[in-house]
Each structure stands twice: as structure tokens, then as C-alpha cells.
Scaffold this motif. Structure first.
Motif, PDB file in Angstrom:
ATOM      1  N   TRP A 100       0.776 -11.822   9.606  1.00 52.21           N
ATOM      2  CA  TRP A 100       1.148 -11.117   8.375  1.00 52.21           C
ATOM      3  C   TRP A 100      -0.058 -10.596   7.628  1.00 52.21           C
ATOM      4  O   TRP A 100       0.015  -9.587   6.947  1.00 52.21           O
ATOM      5  N   GLY A 101      -1.148 -11.334   7.775  1.00 51.32           N
ATOM      6  CA  GLY A 101      -2.372 -10.886   7.105  1.00 51.32           C
ATOM      7  C   GLY A 101      -2.781  -9.504   7.585  1.00 51.32           C
ATOM      8  O   GLY A 101      -3.077  -8.607   6.793  1.00 51.32           O
ATOM      9  N   LEU A 102      -2.730  -9.299   8.917  1.00 47.99           N
ATOM     10  CA  LEU A 102      -3.111  -8.017   9.494  1.00 47.99           C
ATOM     11  C   LEU A 102      -2.105  -6.941   9.087  1.00 47.99           C
ATOM     12  O   LEU A 102      -2.487  -5.831   8.691  1.00 47.99           O
ATOM     13  N   ALA A 103      -0.814  -7.288   9.154  1.00 48.33           N
ATOM     14  CA  ALA A 103       0.230  -6.342   8.747  1.00 48.33           C
ATOM     15  C   ALA A 103       0.020  -5.922   7.298  1.00 48.33           C
ATOM     16  O   ALA A 103       0.092  -4.737   6.957  1.00 48.33           O
ATOM     17  N   ALA A 104      -0.284  -6.908   6.444  1.00 43.28           N
ATOM     18  CA  ALA A 104      -0.493  -6.612   5.029  1.00 43.28           C
ATOM     19  C   ALA A 104      -1.712  -5.714   4.842  1.00 43.28           C
ATOM     20  O   ALA A 104      -1.696  -4.782   4.032  1.00 43.28           O
ATOM     21  N   ALA A 105      -2.770  -5.975   5.629  1.00 45.82           N
ATOM     22  CA  ALA A 105      -3.974  -5.153   5.513  1.00 45.82           C
ATOM     23  C   ALA A 105      -3.681  -3.705   5.904  1.00 45.82           C
ATOM     24  O   ALA A 105      -4.122  -2.766   5.244  1.00 45.82           O
ATOM     25  N   MET A 106      -2.904  -3.545   6.981  1.00 46.30           N
ATOM     26  CA  MET A 106      -2.546  -2.176   7.404  1.00 46.30           C
ATOM     27  C   MET A 106      -1.721  -1.486   6.323  1.00 46.30           C
ATOM     28  O   MET A 106      -1.943  -0.304   6.002  1.00 46.30           O
ATOM     29  N   GLY A 107      -0.776  -2.249   5.781  1.00 49.93           N
ATOM     30  CA  GLY A 107       0.048  -1.703   4.698  1.00 49.93           C
ATOM     31  C   GLY A 107      -0.815  -1.279   3.522  1.00 49.93           C
ATOM     32  O   GLY A 107      -0.622  -0.207   2.946  1.00 49.93           O
ATOM     33  N   ALA A 108      -1.801  -2.128   3.198  1.00 48.65           N
ATOM     34  CA  ALA A 108      -2.671  -1.820   2.057  1.00 48.65           C
ATOM     35  C   ALA A 108      -3.479  -0.564   2.323  1.00 48.65           C
ATOM     36  O   ALA A 108      -3.686   0.257   1.420  1.00 48.65           O
ATOM     37  N   ILE A 109      -3.924  -0.406   3.576  1.00 45.17           N
ATOM     38  CA  ILE A 109      -4.707   0.799   3.906  1.00 45.17           C
ATOM     39  C   ILE A 109      -3.818   2.041   3.752  1.00 45.17           C
ATOM     40  O   ILE A 109      -4.234   3.061   3.198  1.00 45.17           O
ATOM     41  N   LEU A 110      -2.565   1.944   4.218  1.00 49.73           N
ATOM     42  CA  LEU A 110      -1.621   3.058   4.057  1.00 49.73           C
ATOM     43  C   LEU A 110      -1.450   3.399   2.585  1.00 49.73           C
ATOM     44  O   LEU A 110      -1.485   4.560   2.182  1.00 49.73           O
ATOM     45  N   LEU A 111      -1.260   2.346   1.796  1.00 42.31           N
ATOM     46  CA  LEU A 111      -1.066   2.537   0.352  1.00 42.31           C
ATOM     47  C   LEU A 111      -2.281   3.235  -0.259  1.00 42.31           C
ATOM     48  O   LEU A 111      -2.151   4.170  -1.051  1.00 42.31           O
ATOM     49  N   ALA A 112      -3.472   2.745   0.168  1.00 45.59           N
ATOM     50  CA  ALA A 112      -4.696   3.339  -0.368  1.00 45.59           C
ATOM     51  C   ALA A 112      -4.784   4.807   0.025  1.00 45.59           C
ATOM     52  O   ALA A 112      -5.173   5.658  -0.788  1.00 45.59           O
ATOM     53  N   ALA A 113      -4.392   5.119   1.265  1.00 52.00           N
ATOM     54  CA  ALA A 113      -4.454   6.509   1.731  1.00 52.00           C
ATOM     55  C   ALA A 113      -3.576   7.391   0.853  1.00 52.00           C
ATOM     56  O   ALA A 113      -3.967   8.487   0.455  1.00 52.00           O
ATOM     57  N   VAL A 114      -2.375   6.870   0.555  1.00 49.67           N
ATOM     58  CA  VAL A 114      -1.443   7.636  -0.276  1.00 49.67           C
ATOM     59  C   VAL A 114      -2.017   7.845  -1.678  1.00 49.67           C
ATOM     60  O   VAL A 114      -1.955   8.947  -2.231  1.00 49.67           O
ATOM     61  N   LEU A 115      -2.632   6.790  -2.221  1.00 46.99           N
ATOM     62  CA  LEU A 115      -3.199   6.897  -3.571  1.00 46.99           C
ATOM     63  C   LEU A 115      -4.354   7.894  -3.597  1.00 46.99           C
ATOM     64  O   LEU A 115      -4.485   8.685  -4.529  1.00 46.99           O
ATOM     65  N   VAL A 116      -5.171   7.850  -2.539  1.00 51.45           N
ATOM     66  CA  VAL A 116      -6.285   8.796  -2.454  1.00 51.45           C
ATOM     67  C   VAL A 116      -5.747  10.221  -2.414  1.00 51.45           C
ATOM     68  O   VAL A 116      -6.251  11.119  -3.094  1.00 51.45           O
ATOM     69  N   LEU A 117      -4.673  10.403  -1.659  1.00 48.19           N
ATOM     70  CA  LEU A 117      -4.043  11.721  -1.549  1.00 48.19           C
ATOM     71  C   LEU A 117      -3.578  12.197  -2.923  1.00 48.19           C
ATOM     72  O   LEU A 117      -3.782  13.344  -3.318  1.00 48.19           O
ATOM     73  N   TYR A 118      -2.952  11.285  -3.625  1.00 50.89           N
ATOM     74  CA  TYR A 118      -2.463  11.596  -4.962  1.00 50.89           C
ATOM     75  C   TYR A 118      -3.607  12.013  -5.874  1.00 50.89           C
ATOM     76  O   TYR A 118      -3.522  12.977  -6.612  1.00 50.89           O
TER      77      TYR A 118
END
Lengths: 464, 374
Positions: free
Chosen positions: A431-449
Motif C-alpha cells: 500500500w505504501g507504494l500504491a499510495a506513493a504512486m497515487g501521490a505522484i499522480l495527484l502532484a502531477a494534476v496539481l502542477v498542471l493546474y
């Protein structure tokens, strides 16, 4: 104004009663403020409970390494003292591992149930993420430490619990002599770790906690990240190309026709995603509708032709069974199906913006001497930019975390990061790795915004 | 348009070739209803012609056909003697001020003005000079770098006018350009547009439903109703000599008495109103004896308590209502079976003291009473 406030010489406005105007204003607005706060309280709580908390807890999992630090405190303390990390550690470190296991194995929870074994098992799982083999090594060591005498049913004091430990442990399992196992502890010694994030981008810590590249054969995620971006970008572009004319038609056709068209646009929304994907499978597979049609309509000509300049040439124009296009279970399939699935997300915001552009602008531009094409490019298109921006952001964000379509039609080279998040959650339980991937996705979206805000401005964003 | 004999501008010559000519123009959107029925109009160079009429009367449709946004169903429109039915809007070279200005919101004021010059491939320096001149003309010299949304309604209006003039078109169309402004600003803009028209010698075709606006600004007014031009003449003629009851009613305030024609003698028609009173009126637009007729009387032409024998028409009226208007007192009488008869009485000392319910004689000259179609 004059009957409620008096301006005195210090320019401090007072009410008739001598109270500063600002104080009075605040007082009079307090009730309204409290009331409006109470009004938004339920949605605020809902948001907190259903949105902020789960995301927060998931994000905290991506850096959380507290559990293992509670199980192996002595070991990690010894790790700090281990000087030459290319050599096997000293006897003290072996003793520390044994001590930590010995302490943990006796841990009971509040109701007196043994949970020590469970804790050690989970630690073993965690350690396996850093170096594979840890889990079995730990459980083997515990097993030999917990020998029970078959006759008296009493715990035998195992040989391993007697110092010195080093040789005994190595004798019991040769892996204890492998320095890589010991080195991998370095990545886990702090209660908060970047390890999961590094793992998600094919990096890792070495024994001294320096960030290094993973071994070539272990690298998988970077390709997937790049592909995810590629797919999202291409889907966004294709959606835009298809959606813009449709939205324009929707916005400019007479009511009756545009309503019909709108229903056609929304129809897929009302159809199950699964049904749509399966329909595409039927369309695009090797013996599917598209390939069959191509077979049927393409001309078949084979033979020698005397061409000018080229002379006699052998021409093979046949579309035979070997030429059937592979459009399913690959990258192409993912792109085609995702474009269709996400198209409404692009059409609707563009449509709503276009609907707000008065037809008089186009008329004015033509009246001023611009050809219809020029008027469209110079006057209409710039005004539809907020819709294009909103549509692109919406489609890109949805696409970047898409899971179901690539799972079903992606095959090997159309799979995306979302599928890996799911895999880590469900199969490897990392779950730690899954959460990290999710966080990276989230960060990508925020950067896009953020980038969008910088380039076009968020206040220009019209979601429909 | 035979009535065009009282043009205000001396420079207008009726012999000159018209700049714009509508010839037998008809328009239907659905093939069932004619929105414009046989529209004929000549606009001379330098003329300010207003198309006036209630909403839905076809005036904006005519303007749109002239601008090229609507095709004519039948008939021909000529611009400088050439038919333009098949010329696309961008090749007509007609300036236009739209109802809501249609200023491009993503461009600055200067860019808006520069747009028509750019598409005409004009050089940068020449463009800038023209834009600045146009902005100065509407007193917006320092607003070039603003966005239209940052301007007030009146300023936007001026930019729209400047944009329609910046490429020196032969003809400027204005589609209710002042509709969105408040009363004071509207009046001010009326004068400004009128002055621009006079100083630049522009030819303007203007559409409005506001009769005051039309009267103030135009050389000629075409009154529309239901797709037909009922009268096309100068403001004075329209007010003083309406040719039919619709025009009489639409332009200015008007009292109407319905009746039947009793006798016609030369220029004079004798009409018996439905209440039985006999009125001597000027014959304008009535048929033969026995036809229905509408008598049209302007409220300011009614004489209260006339001296005996002064007016050929004198009747006893009852004061129903008095409304104080400052410069005049608006009085509602019931007379000749009509209880909504308005008389404007100037607010001067020697006027009779009227009270509600009082009986008083009112009268009018036969020249001031027009017998029109019933």
C-alpha cells in the motif's frame, strides 16, 4: 451616510453612538457570518470526512515507516554504528536482531492475545520490498527460535538465543551472511521514508541512504509513467480534435437539431462503461467489424503493371488476413477506447463556453471585412479558449488516472500507472507504494493546474 | 417615397443616384409568413434614414439584409447602383454598429479598431494613425489599451461607433445602438452620432423603436408595421401630416375619435363620431361617404374654453384627471363619448382653473383634426 456616521478630524469614522464604524460593521455582520458558516458546516464536514481524511491517510501511508521502527529499534540503532558497510556487521548487530525479535514475539495486545508473530510477519513483508527474501528469512529465524518440546509441550530454550549469535544464525540460514540483506536495512531505519516514492520512479537507497538507480532488470515504472503521460496527452489531443467541431455544431445549430445531437453526445454517458468497452472490443479485434470491413472494401489487385517512369512493377494491393490491423489489447486500443469514453468531458465544457459567445461577434467580424474563416480564427476561437482549457484539463486529469479501459483493452503495451496502483493494492499489498504512486499522480494534476493558472488563469476556466 | 420634399439638408439632391436602393424586397424565414412585404427605399448619399417601428415589424431584418447576414427572399438591394444580393458581408464594405456593440472582448480597444484595417492588409503605421484618429474622434484617445469590459456602457458605445467608421465605409448601419444606455446618456449619444453624421458627411441607416430618437436624429424616417412601410418622410411631416392612423398613433401622443364619414367637400371631411357628435376635419386618408374614419388630434392643439365662434369644433367636456407635469398640466377629459381624451395645457398664469369633475368647453381647429383611415 451622514445620519449614521460622523467623520472626525483623525479620519476615524464613528457611528452616532461614538463606536468606530469598523467595529460597528463587524458587529452587525457577525450574525450573518455565523449563520453562513453554520450553513456550510454540513458540506464542510462531509468534505473533511469523505475527501480530506482518506486522501490524507493514504498520503501518510506513502511515507510511513513507523511500524518497522517499533519492531527493530535496537537493530536500527546498531545500524548507525556499523562503519564499513561493505563488510558483514559485527556480533552486536546480530545480537540486536535477535533481541528485537525476542522482545516483539512476546507482545500482547490489550486483550492478552499474542500479536508478536503478526507484527514480525508484517515487518518481514515490509523488508521484502527493500530486498526480496527478508520475509522468509525472518520467519525461518522465528521458527527455530520457538521450538516446542513435543512431550512436555514446553518451550525449549533454543540454541539460537545464546550468545554469540553471528555464527549460529549464519549456520541456520546462509542468507544472514549476505551483506545485501544488512545493507537494505538502511532504507528503513527512519520512521518516515522516501523509499516508496523512489521505488515508484525506479530509484532506491543504497546502504548509506544515497539515492541510486535501481538495477536495470528491476526497472518497470518509468516506462509506465512515460506511457501514462503519452496516452493522456494523445487522448486529450484526439478528444479536442473531435470535440471542437461537435461542440461548435451543438452551439450553433437550431434548437431542435442541436437537442438531438446533444442526446447523441450524452447517450454514451447513460451506457455502462463496461458495455461500451466490450462494444469496442467487438469492433476492433482481429476478426472484428473494422478489420472485416477493411477486408471487404479494400481493392485486391496483384500483378505486374507497366508504370510510367518505373517500368514494369509488381504491385500487391491486397489486404489479406496478415494485414489485419492489430487495434485491440495494445496501445492503439487504449487510445481509441479512452478517446471515445472521455469525449463528452471535452465536448460539454467547450459547448457551454461556445453557447455563451453571441453570434453577433462573428457577424461583426465579417462586417468589418474578415472572411468567415478569418473571423472564426481571430474572433471565435480565442473566445472559446476557456472551454478548450477546461476540457483539456478535465480529460487529461481523468485520463492520467484511468484504470478500467487499459485493464480491459490495454494488453501489455497499453497498460497505465492506474493499473499498477490497483495491482499494488490488491495483489502485492504494498500500500505504501500504491499510495506513493497515487501521490505522484495527484502532484502531477496539481502542477498542471498551477501551470494552467499561470498560462491562462483559473478564473477563465469554465467547467460547464 | 414621393413625399420626400422636405429634406432638412440642403446638400441632398433628389436627382443624385441613391447610395442604397431597396427594390421590391421581400423576406420570409419559413416560407409561410412574409416578414418584409415589398420594401422599397432609396437612401441618398449623406442622408440619415431611420427605420422605425414596433418590434417584429421587419426593420432589423431589412438592416440585416443590407448588411448581408440575411439573404433576400425576393427583390434586389443595390449599393452604389450595383446589386449586392450575392456579395458576402465581408465584401460589402458597410460599417455597422450592433445592438450590444459586439466589441471583441479578447482584444483591446485599439486592437478592435485595428481589426478591420488589418484584414484589409493596411500597413502598421497607417493603421495606428487611423486608429488614433478614430479614437480621438469619439474622445477616447487614452483608452486604446483598455479591454472593452473595462469601459462604461457609453464608452463601449463610442468604441463601437469608432470601429464602424475607422475603415471609411460608404455606409454605416446602426441597429438600435443606444438601447442599452440610460436616458441621459442616450440623449447625449444621439447628439454625438448626429454631429458625426453631419461633420463627416456619413450616410447612415439607423434602426430603432424609439420615436423620439428617430425624430431627433433623422433626415427621413420610414415607419414600419407588420412588414410594410406605412410612411417615409421627414420628421416634421411624420408628426404634422401622418398619412394613416398607425403613423399618427405611433409618432407622438395622439387622441383618437372613431366615426363615420358624413360628407366630403374638397379638403374637408365631416365625420360623425360614434357618440353622435359631428366633427369637421381635414381629409387625409378617408374613402367615400359612409366609410369608417379615425380622427387624430394632437393633445397640444386642443384649446380649452375657446372664445365663441373661434373653433369650428367645440364640445362640452368633463375633467376626469389632472396630472402635474411642471411645464404643462396633462388633463384627461371625457368628450364625444371618449373618456381618455388627453389635453396638454401649458402651465401659464392666464389658464383656466380646472378642477376634477368640472364641465368645460374644449375645441379645435379643423386643420388640427385629421380624418384618417378607420
Amino acid at each position: 451616510m451622514s445620519d449614521t456616521s460622523i467623520t472626525n478630524s483623525q479620519e476615524l469614522l464613528l457611528t452616532n453612538d461614538g463606536v468606530p464604524l469598523k467595529v460597528s460593521l463587524r458587529k452587525s455582520l457577525r450574525r450573518t457570518k455565523i449563520r453562513s458558516f453554520l450553513l456550510i458546516l454540513p458540506p464542510l464536514l462531509f468534505l473533511l470526512l469523505m475527501f480530506v481524511t482518506p486522501i490524507g491517510s493514504l498520503l501518510s501511508r506513502s511515507v510511513d515507516d513507523i511500524a518497522i521502527n517499533k519492531v527493530f529499534p535496537q537493530t536500527f540503532a546498531q545500524y548507525e554504528l556499523w562503519e564499513d558497510k561493505s563488510q558483514l556487521p559485527s556480533e552486536e548487530m546480530f545480537a540486536a536482531v535477535v533481541n528485537d525479535i525476542r522482545v516483539t514475539i512476546k507482545v500482547k495486545d490489550d486483550e492478552g492475545i499474542d500479536i508478536g508473530k503478526n507484527l514480525l510477519g508484517r515487518s518481514g513483508t515490509r523488508m521484502t520490498y527493500e530486498y526480496s527474501g527478508w520475509k522468509s528469512l525472518i520467519s525461518k529465524t522465528i521458527k527455530s527460535a520457538l521450538k516446542v518440546d513435543k512431550k512436555s509441550k514446553e518451550e525449549v530454550k533454543p540454541f539460537i538465543w545464546e550468545a554469540p549469535f553471528k555464527d549460529k544464525m549464519i549456520k541456520r540460514d546462509k542468507r544472514w551472511a549476505k551483506v545485501e540483506f544488512w545493507q537494505s536495512l538502511g532504507a528503513m531505519k527512519d520512521p518516515y521514508t522516501m523509499g516508496y516514492y523512489l521505488n515508484a520512479v525506479d530509484l532506491k537507497f543504497d546502504a548509506n541512504k544515497n539515492i541510486i538507480q535501481k538495477e536495470e532488470y528491476l526497472k518497470i515504472y518509468n516506462t509506465i509513467w512515460i506511457r501514462t503521460l503519452q496516452v493522456s496527452l494523445m487522448v486529450t489531443i484526439f478528444c479536442l480534435l473531435l470535440a471542437y467541431p461537435v461542440a461548435y455544431l451543438l452551439a450553433t445549430l437550431p434548437m431542435k437539431t442541436s437537442n438531438l445531437l446533444m442526446i447523441c453526445v450524452l447517450m454514451p454517458f447513460w451506457t455502462s462503461l463496461l458495455v461500451r468497452i466490450v462494444a469496442w472490443m467487438i469492433m476492433l479485434q482481429q476478426n472484428g467489424v473494422v478489420n472485416d470491413t477493411l477486408m471487404y472494401i479494400l481493392p485486391c489487385f496483384e500483378g505486374m503493371v507497366n508504370l510510367p517512369f518505373f517500368g514494369a512493377t509488381n504491385i500487391d494491393l491486397c489486404f489479406s488476413d496478415e494485414d489485419r490491423l492489430p487495434m485491440m489489447y495494445n496501445f492503439t486500443g487504449t487510445i481509441i477506447v479512452m478517446t471515445q469514453v472521455l469525449l463528452p468531458f471535452m465536448i460539454l465544457p467547450i459547448y457551454s463556453v461556445m453557447k455563451g459567445i453571441p453570434p453577433s461577434y462573428m457577424k461583426a467580424a465579417q462586417n468589418l471585412g474578415a472572411t468567415p474563416t478569418r473571423a472564426f480564427i481571430r474572433v471565435y476561437m480565442p473566445q472559446s479558449v476557456p472551454g478548450i482549457g477546461a476540457g483539456c484539463i478535465l480529460v487529461f486529469i481523468v485520463a492520467i488516472g484511468y484504470y478500467i479501459t487499459p485493464e480491459l483493452v490495454g494488453g501489455k503495451d497499453g497498460i497505465m500507472i492506474g493499473n499498477f496502483v490497483a495491482r499494488e493494492m490488491q495483489r502485492t499489498l504494498n500500500w505504501g507504494l500504491a499510495a506513493a504512486m497515487g501521490a505522484i499522480l495527484l502532484a502531477a494534476v496539481l502542477v498542471l493546474y498551477w501551470a494552467y493558472d499561470r498560462l491562462i488563469g483559473l478564473d477563465n476556466l469554465k467547467m460547464g | 417615397m414621393s413625399k420626400d420634399k422636405t429634406s432638412k439638408e440642403p446638400k441632398l439632391k433628389s436627382m443624385e443616384e441613391p447610395l442604397v436602393k431597396f427594390k421590391n424586397v421581400q423576406k420570409s424565414y419559413d416560407g409561410e409568413i412574409l416578414v418584409v412585404k415589398d420594401f422599397n427605399l432609396d437612401v441618398a448619399p449623406g442622408e440619415f434614414v431611420t427605420m422605425l417601428g414596433p418590434s417584429g415589424s421587419g426593420k432589423t431584418t431589412c438592416l440585416m439584409m443590407l448588411a448581408g447576414f440575411e439573404p433576400t427572399t425576393n427583390g434586389t438591394i443595390y449599393l452604389k447602383g450595383k446589386p449586392i444580393n450575392n456579395v458576402p458581408p465581408h465584401k460589402r464594405g458597410i460599417g455597422m454598429v450592433f445592438q450590444n456593440y459586439a466589441l471583441f472582448p479578447h482584444m483591446t480597444v485599439a486592437e478592435n479598431l485595428s481589426f478591420p484595417l488589418e484584414v484589409r492588409k493596411m500597413g502598421k503605421t497607417e493603421r495606428e494613425a487611423k486608429v488614433n484618429r478614430a479614437l480621438d474622434m469619439v474622445q477616447l484617445g487614452e483608452f486604446g489599451q483598455r479591454r472593452p469590459m473595462q469601459l462604461s456602457g457609453g464608452q463601449q458605445q463610442r468604441v463601437a461607433v469608432a470601429r464602424s467608421l475607422v475603415f471609411d465605409p460608404d455606409l454605416v448601419l446602426m441597429d438600435e445602438p443606444l438601447g442599452a444606455l440610460d436616458k441621459n446618456l442616450r440623449e447625449q449619444m444621439q447628439y454625438e452620432i448626429k454631429h458625426l453624421h453631419e461633420s463627416l458627411g456619413l450616410t447612415v441607416v439607423y434602426v430603432t423603436h424609439d420615436q423620439t430618437e428617430a425624430l431627433t436624429m433623422s433626415n427621413r424616417i420610414a415607419v414600419f408595421n407588420d412588414g410594410v412601410v406605412l410612411q417615409c418622410s421627414s420628421p416634421e411631416d411624420l408628426y404634422e401630416k401622418p398619412e394613416n392612423s398607425f403613423v399618427a398613433n405611433f409618432i407622438g401622443e395622439n387622441n383618437r375619435l372613431m366615426g363615420t364619414v358624413e360628407a366630403i367637400k374638397g379638403n374637408i371631411a365631416t365625420v360623425k363620431t360614434d357618440s353622435g357628435d359631428v366633427v369637421v376635419a381635414t381629409k387625409v386618408n378617408v374613402g367615400k361617404v359612409g366609410d369608417r374614419a379615425t380622427l387624430s388630434l394632437r393633445p397640444e392643439r386642443i384649446i380649452v374654453a375657446p372664445k365663441k365662434g373661434k373653433t369650428p369644433n367645440t364640445y362640452s367636456a368633463k375633467v376626469e384627471e389632472l396630472i402635474y407635469h411642471g411645464d404643462h398640466i396633462r388633463t384627461r377629459f371625457s368628450v364625444c363619448g371618449h373618456d381618455d381624451f388627453i389635453v396638454k395645457i401649458p402651465n401659464s398664469i392666464d389658464n383656466v382653473d380646472l378642477k376634477k369633475g368640472k364641465q368645460v368647453d374644449i375645441g379645435w381647429m379643423s386643420e388640427d383634426c385629421l380624418a384618417l383611415d378607420g
